[in-house]
Design an enzyme around this catalytic site. Sequence first.
Site: not given
Ligand code: DGT
Ligand code: CA
Ligand code: CA
Length: 366
Positions: A12, A113-114
């Site tokens: 991820d 992203d995963e």
């Molecule tokens: P992490 O994995 O905790 O370091 O952070 P992220 O940002 O990679 O989180 P993840 O893996 O849950 O989600 C991947 C991408 O999906 C993130 O960069 C933006 C999008 N995303 C996640 N949660 C939300 C949300 O609640 N709303 C929207 N519009 N997009 C989201």
């Molecule tokens: Ca992520």
């Molecule tokens: Ca993810």
Amino acid sequence: MVMRNRIVLHVDFDYFYAQCEEIRNPQLKGKPVVVCIFSDRGGDSGAVATANYTARKFGVKSGIPISFAKSRLQENLESVFLPADFDYYSDVSSSAMNIMESFADVFEYVGRDEAYLDVTDRTDVNFEQAGHIAQQLKNEIRQKLKMTCSIGVSPNKLISKIASNHKKPDGLTIIKTDQIMTFLKPLEIRVIPGIGKKTESIFKDLNCEKIEDVLKFDVFELNKKFGRKNGTYIYNAVRGIHEGQVRPRAPTIQFSKIITLKENSKNLQFLSDNLKILCEQVHSISIEKQKMFRSIGIQFVNEDLSTKTKSKMLKNPTNSIIELERISKQLLLESLSDHELMVRRLGLRISELTDVEGQSDITSYF
Ligand code: DGT
Ligand code: CA
Ligand code: CA
């Protein structure tokens, strides 16, 4: 049937959209970076898609209103708010998927992203080997993409998913078969994928906060509380049991656009006018990328944020805008016919893409 032991990686990417922005503009590193989905309604209306770890220290995270994020970061003059650029994130994602795929016996795309990687055969079920592979994968991603990701390594998808999220960012967590229970017991129940606020609060009322606390229930008690399917899932999950196999799945490429309407509506003319704009935008992407499409779909995001989608598969691939307008209008009419709610956002997607004549590769014939 005796199931063979397996080794599965879950990869991820860390703060994915925001990290994509950092590699495009390295000056952003170290500053709070917030990627926003502005809602076309002007000002700061809209939500945060994600934020880098510097911004998260200020309580900024996915899903909160942009205005709220701004007030949290108002003291920080360095903070940067950027509009989401999904086309660019998709390009970064395909490069990432290509790298990951080369490290797997079986590769399963999960989202931008995963992914899950089954490495059972190439490691001969050896965890030390699997750890090397995970480290090599991280190195290659760092070298080629300048990005970090977090990886979980374990005998199944469930534990690997929990493990990849265990140490973030830039983590590597390896859980061998005999370490599963020691790993799981002290964790909060909500780390189990699928357990949301609702299930968590039911457990809280039963005095259960950690996975360890759930072990005292037998499967019948859990089934009674959560239904047979969910109860059994929870019963197995807290014991680290999960039979789901890594299934070959490549990213489904599709092109889509979505707009927030100037006002909530279910007026056919108003929605058709907006749909026409979407058709032009989506069509121009297909021309630019030289793709024909066979599937057309529209999406409503309603006033209560519920969604409705409808799609149609054509007999033959096309890249005609007239065809796109005709079919999507038909889908719009059908969707509106029994629609009660007002529509807030309207989306259009084309998929089942093939290269424009003359460029098709041999696999598209199978
Ligand atoms: P992490 O994995 O905790 O370091 O952070 P992220 O940002 O990679 O989180 P993840 O893996 O849950 O989600 C991947 C991408 O999906 C993130 O960069 C933006 C999008 N995303 C996640 N949660 C939300 C949300 O609640 N709303 C929207 N519009 N997009 C989201
Ligand atoms: Ca992520
Ligand atoms: Ca993810």
